[in-house]
Enzyme design. Structure first.
Site, PDB file in Angstrom:
ATOM      1  N   ARG A  64       0.824  -1.216   0.000  1.00  0.00           N
ATOM      2  CA  ARG A  64       0.000   0.000   0.000  1.00  0.00           C
ATOM      3  C   ARG A  64       0.851   1.256   0.000  1.00  0.00           C
ATOM      4  O   ARG A  64       0.408   2.304  -0.470  1.00  0.00           O
ATOM      5  CB  ARG A  64      -0.986  -0.041   1.166  1.00  0.00           C
ATOM      6  CG  ARG A  64      -2.014  -1.166   1.005  1.00  0.00           C
ATOM      7  CD  ARG A  64      -2.939  -1.236   2.199  1.00  0.00           C
ATOM      8  NE  ARG A  64      -2.228  -1.416   3.434  1.00  0.00           N
ATOM      9  CZ  ARG A  64      -1.876  -2.600   3.940  1.00  0.00           C
ATOM     10  NH1 ARG A  64      -2.194  -3.712   3.306  1.00  0.00           N
ATOM     11  NH2 ARG A  64      -1.214  -2.679   5.064  1.00  0.00           N
ATOM     12  N   GLU A 101       5.347  -9.598  15.570  1.00  0.00           N
ATOM     13  CA  GLU A 101       4.815 -10.088  16.845  1.00  0.00           C
ATOM     14  C   GLU A 101       5.482 -11.421  17.216  1.00  0.00           C
ATOM     15  O   GLU A 101       5.889 -11.635  18.346  1.00  0.00           O
ATOM     16  CB  GLU A 101       3.308 -10.253  16.716  1.00  0.00           C
ATOM     17  CG  GLU A 101       2.599 -10.301  18.037  1.00  0.00           C
ATOM     18  CD  GLU A 101       1.098 -10.359  17.831  1.00  0.00           C
ATOM     19  OE1 GLU A 101       0.631 -10.156  16.694  1.00  0.00           O
ATOM     20  OE2 GLU A 101       0.404 -10.623  18.823  1.00  0.00           O
TER      21      GLU A 101
HETATM   22  P1  AMP Z   1       4.442  -1.698  11.935  1.00  0.00           P
HETATM   23  O1  AMP Z   1       5.787  -2.202  11.512  1.00  0.00           O
HETATM   24  O2  AMP Z   1       3.906  -2.417  13.123  1.00  0.00           O
HETATM   25  O3  AMP Z   1       4.425  -0.191  12.128  1.00  0.00           O
HETATM   26  O4  AMP Z   1       3.420  -2.072  10.817  1.00  0.00           O
HETATM   27  C1  AMP Z   1       3.377  -1.353   9.739  1.00  0.00           C
HETATM   28  C2  AMP Z   1       2.867  -2.133   8.566  1.00  0.00           C
HETATM   29  O5  AMP Z   1       1.804  -3.022   8.869  1.00  0.00           O
HETATM   30  C3  AMP Z   1       2.363  -1.146   7.589  1.00  0.00           C
HETATM   31  O6  AMP Z   1       2.785  -1.515   6.308  1.00  0.00           O
HETATM   32  C4  AMP Z   1       0.868  -1.199   7.751  1.00  0.00           C
HETATM   33  O7  AMP Z   1       0.282  -1.059   6.508  1.00  0.00           O
HETATM   34  C5  AMP Z   1       0.572  -2.550   8.341  1.00  0.00           C
HETATM   35  N1  AMP Z   1      -0.382  -2.511   9.451  1.00  0.00           N
HETATM   36  C6  AMP Z   1      -0.123  -2.810  10.748  1.00  0.00           C
HETATM   37  N2  AMP Z   1      -1.211  -2.715  11.504  1.00  0.00           N
HETATM   38  C7  AMP Z   1      -2.205  -2.328  10.703  1.00  0.00           C
HETATM   39  C8  AMP Z   1      -3.605  -2.039  10.908  1.00  0.00           C
HETATM   40  N3  AMP Z   1      -4.198  -2.144  12.087  1.00  0.00           N
HETATM   41  N4  AMP Z   1      -4.321  -1.651   9.842  1.00  0.00           N
HETATM   42  C9  AMP Z   1      -3.737  -1.550   8.624  1.00  0.00           C
HETATM   43  N5  AMP Z   1      -2.446  -1.805   8.372  1.00  0.00           N
HETATM   44  C10 AMP Z   1      -1.679  -2.192   9.394  1.00  0.00           C
END
Ligand code: AMP
Length: 176
Positions: A64, A101
């Site tokens: 995205r 996670e």
């Molecule tokens: P992070 O590394 O945890 O910041 O996760 C970021 C990536 O996971 C991004 O590419 C987001 O598009 C996706 N992502 C994580 N949580 C969500 C959520 N609740 N809704 C949509 N996309 C998420």
């Protein structure tokens, strides 16, 4: 009131409970990009935040991050560099590892995509825990580039992603 002031981007963000797994509320931005007025408004607002930082490159992660990142790069007159999962990029790459996670994952960029002194904005659609954004800053810096900002459409503030990005200039359009 101008039409612009009337648009609330949240109106095109869909909450999908228990996707991709139980307990996660997924922020689905597909209604936002499918609506021409809202998509343009989103790129307008990203442009406003990004332009003063004078980036040479927008770095976006699959998938995205490519949608907004490509449109934003065109608007700013800069280049776009994709960060991808291992095995997707055909040329020589550099790599960063980040925590999930359970376990770890990796992102790569082409080794010749960013040069010493290149001004880079790191972009993604959603800032959640900050792990992928942090990995992208590492990729930029491995290649000698300068992260001049991180820019997200949505920030899940309750996950404290900014804690992994201390010292960087972080902006988002919508915070939950
Ligand atoms: P992070 O590394 O945890 O910041 O996760 C970021 C990536 O996971 C991004 O590419 C987001 O598009 C996706 N992502 C994580 N949580 C969500 C959520 N609740 N809704 C949509 N996309 C998420």
């Amino acid at each position: 009131m101008s039409q612009r002031a009337a648009l609330d981007l949240r109106d095109r963000v869909r909450d999908v409970p228990d996707f991709p797994k139980p307990g996660i509320v997924f922020k689905d931005l597909m209604p936002l990009v499918a609506d021409p007025a809202y998509f343009r408004e989103t790129i307008d607002r990203l442009e406003e935040l990004a332009r003063p930082k004078r980036p040479d490159i927008i770095l976006g992660a699959e998938a995205r991050g490519f949608i907004f990142g490509g449109a934003l790069a065109d608007r700013l007159g800069c280049g776009f560099v994709p960060a991808r999962k291992p095995g997707k990029l055909p040329w020589e790459t550099v790599e960063a590892t980040y925590e999930l996670e359970y376990g770890t994952d990796r992102l790569q960029v082409h080794a010749d995509a960013i040069r010493a002194g290149t001004r880079v904005i790191v972009h993604d659609d959603v800032l959640a825990t900050g792990g992928t954004a942090r990995a992208k800053t590492e990729l930029v810096e491995q290649l000698g580039g300068e992260v001049v900002g991180l820019l997200f459409v949505v920030e899940l503030a309750f996950l404290n992603g900014r804690d992994k990005l201390v010292g960087y200039d972080v902006d988002s359009l919508i915070s939950y």
